[in-house]
Write a protein that holds these residues in place. Structure first.
Motif, PDB file in Angstrom:
ATOM      1  N   VAL A  57      17.731  33.777 -15.602  1.00  6.09           N
ATOM      2  CA  VAL A  57      19.192  33.739 -15.726  1.00  6.09           C
ATOM      3  C   VAL A  57      19.545  33.770 -17.212  1.00  6.09           C
ATOM      4  CG1 VAL A  57      21.284  32.372 -15.362  1.00  6.09           C
ATOM      5  CG2 VAL A  57      19.518  32.424 -13.592  1.00  6.09           C
ATOM      6  N   LEU A  58      20.442  34.682 -17.577  1.00 10.81           N
ATOM      7  CA  LEU A  58      20.924  34.760 -18.954  1.00 10.81           C
ATOM      8  C   LEU A  58      22.329  34.185 -19.031  1.00 10.81           C
ATOM      9  CD1 LEU A  58      20.949  35.749 -21.917  1.00 10.81           C
ATOM     10  CD2 LEU A  58      21.723  37.981 -21.050  1.00 10.81           C
ATOM     11  N   ILE A  59      22.509  33.225 -19.920  1.00  9.44           N
ATOM     12  CA  ILE A  59      23.845  32.690 -20.207  1.00  9.44           C
ATOM     13  C   ILE A  59      24.168  33.039 -21.652  1.00  9.44           C
ATOM     14  CG2 ILE A  59      25.263  30.615 -20.460  1.00  9.44           C
ATOM     15  CD1 ILE A  59      23.611  29.318 -18.250  1.00  9.44           C
ATOM     16  N   GLU A  60      25.199  33.845 -21.830  1.00  5.48           N
ATOM     17  CA  GLU A  60      25.599  34.202 -23.186  1.00  5.48           C
ATOM     18  C   GLU A  60      26.580  33.148 -23.682  1.00  5.48           C
ATOM     19  OE1 GLU A  60      27.206  38.053 -25.739  1.00  5.48           O
ATOM     20  OE2 GLU A  60      26.648  38.286 -23.639  1.00  5.48           O
ATOM     21  N   GLY A  61      26.147  32.395 -24.676  1.00  2.55           N
ATOM     22  CA  GLY A  61      26.992  31.310 -25.163  1.00  2.55           C
ATOM     23  C   GLY A  61      26.386  30.679 -26.398  1.00  2.55           C
ATOM     24  N   ASP A  62      27.097  29.725 -26.968  1.00  2.18           N
ATOM     25  CA  ASP A  62      26.767  29.148 -28.276  1.00  2.18           C
ATOM     26  C   ASP A  62      26.489  27.661 -28.129  1.00  2.18           C
ATOM     27  OD1 ASP A  62      26.994  28.186 -31.037  1.00  2.18           O
ATOM     28  OD2 ASP A  62      27.900  30.133 -31.473  1.00  2.18           O
ATOM     29  N   ILE A  63      25.402  27.184 -28.733  1.00  4.72           N
ATOM     30  CA  ILE A  63      25.080  25.761 -28.654  1.00  4.72           C
ATOM     31  C   ILE A  63      26.088  24.902 -29.409  1.00  4.72           C
ATOM     32  CG2 ILE A  63      22.610  26.090 -28.245  1.00  4.72           C
ATOM     33  CD1 ILE A  63      22.167  25.440 -31.250  1.00  4.72           C
ATOM     34  N   ARG A  64      26.956  25.518 -30.193  1.00 10.90           N
ATOM     35  CA  ARG A  64      28.001  24.729 -30.867  1.00 10.90           C
ATOM     36  C   ARG A  64      29.094  24.305 -29.903  1.00 10.90           C
ATOM     37  NH1 ARG A  64      28.816  28.685 -35.946  1.00 10.90           N
ATOM     38  NH2 ARG A  64      28.318  30.179 -34.289  1.00 10.90           N
ATOM     39  N   SER A  65      29.037  24.783 -28.659  1.00  2.99           N
ATOM     40  CA  SER A  65      29.956  24.348 -27.599  1.00  2.99           C
ATOM     41  C   SER A  65      29.219  23.402 -26.661  1.00  2.99           C
ATOM     42  CB  SER A  65      30.467  25.562 -26.810  1.00  2.99           C
ATOM     43  OG  SER A  65      30.980  25.166 -25.552  1.00  2.99           O
ATOM     44  N   LEU A  66      29.635  22.134 -26.636  1.00  2.00           N
ATOM     45  CA  LEU A  66      29.004  21.159 -25.742  1.00  2.00           C
ATOM     46  C   LEU A  66      29.154  21.586 -24.281  1.00  2.00           C
ATOM     47  CD1 LEU A  66      27.579  18.493 -25.166  1.00  2.00           C
ATOM     48  CD2 LEU A  66      29.821  17.350 -25.305  1.00  2.00           C
ATOM     49  N   GLU A  67      30.309  22.126 -23.939  1.00  2.00           N
ATOM     50  CA  GLU A  67      30.550  22.570 -22.565  1.00  2.00           C
ATOM     51  C   GLU A  67      29.549  23.660 -22.155  1.00  2.00           C
ATOM     52  OE1 GLU A  67      34.237  24.428 -19.881  1.00  2.00           O
ATOM     53  OE2 GLU A  67      34.552  23.891 -21.990  1.00  2.00           O
ATOM     54  N   THR A  68      29.275  24.592 -23.073  1.00  2.00           N
ATOM     55  CA  THR A  68      28.291  25.642 -22.792  1.00  2.00           C
ATOM     56  C   THR A  68      26.910  25.042 -22.583  1.00  2.00           C
ATOM     57  OG1 THR A  68      29.544  27.261 -24.084  1.00  2.00           O
ATOM     58  CG2 THR A  68      27.214  27.738 -23.710  1.00  2.00           C
ATOM     59  N   CYS A  69      26.533  24.083 -23.411  1.00  2.00           N
ATOM     60  CA  CYS A  69      25.235  23.420 -23.267  1.00  2.00           C
ATOM     61  C   CYS A  69      25.133  22.712 -21.919  1.00  2.00           C
ATOM     62  CB  CYS A  69      25.017  22.418 -24.400  1.00  2.00           C
ATOM     63  SG  CYS A  69      24.922  23.155 -26.043  1.00  2.00           S
ATOM     64  N   GLN A  70      26.215  22.061 -21.519  1.00  5.66           N
ATOM     65  CA  GLN A  70      26.221  21.344 -20.241  1.00  5.66           C
ATOM     66  C   GLN A  70      26.103  22.304 -19.057  1.00  5.66           C
ATOM     67  OE1 GLN A  70      29.909  19.326 -21.035  1.00  5.66           O
ATOM     68  NE2 GLN A  70      28.892  17.392 -21.527  1.00  5.66           N
ATOM     69  N   LYS A  71      26.745  23.443 -19.165  1.00  2.08           N
ATOM     70  CA  LYS A  71      26.654  24.446 -18.102  1.00  2.08           C
ATOM     71  C   LYS A  71      25.224  24.991 -18.001  1.00  2.08           C
ATOM     72  CE  LYS A  71      28.137  29.166 -16.999  1.00  2.08           C
ATOM     73  NZ  LYS A  71      28.792  30.373 -17.543  1.00  2.08           N
ATOM     74  N   ALA A  72      24.630  25.271 -19.152  1.00  2.00           N
ATOM     75  CA  ALA A  72      23.296  25.882 -19.169  1.00  2.00           C
ATOM     76  C   ALA A  72      22.223  24.941 -18.635  1.00  2.00           C
ATOM     77  CB  ALA A  72      22.940  26.317 -20.590  1.00  2.00           C
ATOM     78  N   ILE A  73      22.451  23.643 -18.747  1.00  2.00           N
ATOM     79  CA  ILE A  73      21.394  22.677 -18.452  1.00  2.00           C
ATOM     80  C   ILE A  73      21.419  22.171 -17.002  1.00  2.00           C
ATOM     81  CG2 ILE A  73      22.412  20.413 -18.961  1.00  2.00           C
ATOM     82  CD1 ILE A  73      20.014  20.144 -21.016  1.00  2.00           C
ATOM     83  N   GLU A  74      22.375  22.649 -16.219  1.00  2.00           N
ATOM     84  CA  GLU A  74      22.485  22.190 -14.827  1.00  2.00           C
ATOM     85  C   GLU A  74      21.201  22.487 -14.047  1.00  2.00           C
ATOM     86  OE1 GLU A  74      25.913  23.953 -13.052  1.00  2.00           O
ATOM     87  OE2 GLU A  74      27.325  22.956 -14.405  1.00  2.00           O
ATOM     88  N   GLY A  75      20.630  21.441 -13.442  1.00  2.00           N
ATOM     89  CA  GLY A  75      19.448  21.606 -12.610  1.00  2.00           C
ATOM     90  C   GLY A  75      18.164  21.867 -13.358  1.00  2.00           C
ATOM     91  N   VAL A  76      18.169  21.695 -14.686  1.00  2.00           N
ATOM     92  CA  VAL A  76      17.006  22.017 -15.526  1.00  2.00           C
ATOM     93  C   VAL A  76      16.045  20.820 -15.600  1.00  2.00           C
ATOM     94  CG1 VAL A  76      16.344  22.373 -17.952  1.00  2.00           C
ATOM     95  CG2 VAL A  76      18.080  23.834 -16.898  1.00  2.00           C
ATOM     96  N   ASP A  77      14.746  21.119 -15.538  1.00  2.00           N
ATOM     97  CA  ASP A  77      13.716  20.083 -15.681  1.00  2.00           C
ATOM     98  C   ASP A  77      13.302  19.881 -17.133  1.00  2.00           C
ATOM     99  OD1 ASP A  77      13.033  19.509 -12.758  1.00  2.00           O
ATOM    100  OD2 ASP A  77      12.798  21.684 -12.829  1.00  2.00           O
ATOM    101  N   TYR A  78      13.145  20.991 -17.863  1.00  2.00           N
ATOM    102  CA  TYR A  78      12.666  20.937 -19.242  1.00  2.00           C
ATOM    103  C   TYR A  78      13.542  21.802 -20.133  1.00  2.00           C
ATOM    104  CZ  TYR A  78       8.356  19.450 -16.878  1.00  2.00           C
ATOM    105  OH  TYR A  78       7.439  18.798 -16.092  1.00  2.00           O
ATOM    106  N   VAL A  79      13.668  21.383 -21.396  1.00  3.84           N
ATOM    107  CA  VAL A  79      14.345  22.189 -22.406  1.00  3.84           C
ATOM    108  C   VAL A  79      13.341  22.564 -23.493  1.00  3.84           C
ATOM    109  CG1 VAL A  79      16.133  22.245 -24.186  1.00  3.84           C
ATOM    110  CG2 VAL A  79      16.592  21.103 -22.007  1.00  3.84           C
ATOM    111  N   LEU A  80      13.281  23.853 -23.802  1.00  2.37           N
ATOM    112  CA  LEU A  80      12.552  24.334 -24.985  1.00  2.37           C
ATOM    113  C   LEU A  80      13.618  24.851 -25.944  1.00  2.37           C
ATOM    114  CD1 LEU A  80       9.547  26.256 -23.353  1.00  2.37           C
ATOM    115  CD2 LEU A  80       9.640  23.875 -24.126  1.00  2.37           C
ATOM    116  N   HIS A  81      13.953  24.046 -26.919  1.00  2.00           N
ATOM    117  CA  HIS A  81      15.086  24.344 -27.803  1.00  2.00           C
ATOM    118  C   HIS A  81      14.612  25.133 -29.018  1.00  2.00           C
ATOM    119  CE1 HIS A  81      18.941  23.920 -29.763  1.00  2.00           C
ATOM    120  NE2 HIS A  81      18.347  23.400 -30.827  1.00  2.00           N
ATOM    121  N   GLN A  82      14.884  26.439 -28.997  1.00  2.00           N
ATOM    122  CA  GLN A  82      14.502  27.327 -30.095  1.00  2.00           C
ATOM    123  C   GLN A  82      15.710  27.796 -30.908  1.00  2.00           C
ATOM    124  OE1 GLN A  82      11.057  27.689 -30.198  1.00  2.00           O
ATOM    125  NE2 GLN A  82      11.195  26.366 -28.389  1.00  2.00           N
TER     126      GLN A  82
END
Length: 327
Positions: A57-82
């Motif tokens: 799944v591709l989400i086009e968005g910016d980590i400077r938006s907390l709302e975007t980060c929250q949307k992207a992380i739904e149901g996620v087990d692990y984060v690899l933050h690059q």
């Protein structure tokens, strides 16, 4: 692996050089992968081999938006933050944007990860954190003062990760990358990394320009070693292994003169004229450290890290990829 039992990974900056390689690898390992990228430095063509994969799944968005980060992380087990704005010179030219992305964006991802109860947050740290510390090899618990705005931001990341581990119980692991190179690394733009930039110049019979006399040395680290470290950091079940940082490197150093010599040798197998391309030298670059070499003892002992690619082995692979994909 049954469909509903697949673990889900969020890879921020997943259209970038390291991120897209991580996406491809973990899809091949039967994970579900969410890629978050704003394409400021990443590229859609890095995703072309797996964009249609049902587990991607591709989400086009910016980590400077907390709302975007929250949307992207739904149901996620692990984060690899690059996701980050790399490059020491870029940070010197534009410290505000570098700080916004690398510090504020990082904090957004930590908050979103905490609130979503992710299992673990693995993030790209940087060898620039060693700053003016002169000792070699670099060991994780001995750092100096940062020498650039970029280095400051990456050190702040480590401090924030430690606080989130202590205060909120979020498992974090930082990987201090040392001069990563390999397939999909962008050769274009003002802040292109040295290896793809030199490869492209040599393929055009243009003289690479080395900053300084070429005797500065680096611990050049092939992308597959970095993938191995991310997997080990993400999957380790050793409670002593988390909430810390690890050097992510090969554990050897080569000068820039060595590097160009290897590139000319390997590229001349495809085009013999490249062997005769002369090298140019210019002034040293502001914020550059003279020498970099990692101790990988901690990662070897605690995570079982065993890097498979030396500089020369990695360069052969990388040169082959550039020759076949970017000529």
């Amino acid at each position: 692996m049954a469909e509903n039992s697949k673990k889900k990974i969020l890879i921020t900056g997943g259209a970038g050089f390291i991120g897209s390689n991580l996406c491809e690898y973990f899809l091949s390992k039967e994970y579900q992968v969410v890629c978050l990228d704003n394409f400021s430095t990443g590229h859609r063509h890095n995703l072309k081999d797996f964009i249609d994969n049902k587990d991607f799944v591709l989400i086009e968005g910016d980590i400077r938006s907390l709302e975007t980060c929250q949307k992207a992380i739904e149901g996620v087990d692990y984060v690899l933050h690059q996701a980050a704005l790399g490059s020491v010179p870029r940070s010197i030219n534009d410290p505000i944007t570098t700080n916004d992305v690398n510090v504020s964006g990082f904090l957004n991802m930590l908050v979103a990860s905490r609130d979503a109860n992710v299992k673990r947050f693995v993030y790209a740290a940087s060898s620039s954190t060693y700053g003016d510390s002169e000792g070699l090899p670099k060991v994780e618990n001995v750092i100096g003062k940062p020498l650039s705005p970029y280095a400051i931001t990456k050190y702040v990341n480590e401090l924030y990760a430690e606080i989130f581990s202590r205060t909120y119980g979020l498992e974090t692991i930082g990987l201090r990358y040392f001069n990563v190179f390999g397939r999909k690394q962008d050769p274009n733009g003002a802040y292109a990394a040295v290896i793809p930039k030199f490869v492209m110049q040599l393929m055009k019979h243009e003289s690479p320009k080395i900053n300084g006399n070429g005797n500065y040395s680096r611990d050049f680290t092939y992308i597959d070693n970095v993938i191995q470290m991310n997997e080990l950091a993400m999957t380790t079940e050793n409670p002593e292994a988390v909430n810390t940082v690890y050097n992510t490197a090969y554990g050897d150093r080569n000068t820039l003169n060595d590097l160009v010599g290897y590139l000319k040798t390997f590229l001349s197998e495809y085009d013999s004229k490249i062997a005769g391309v002369p090298i140019e030298y210019g002034p040293n670059r502001a914020g550059d450290i003279p020498h970099s070499l990692a101790s990988i003892d901690k990662a070897t002992a605690i995570l079982g890290y065993n890097p498979q690619f030396s500089l020369q082995e990695g360069l052969k692979e990388a040169v082959n990829w550039y020759w076949n994909n970017l000529r």
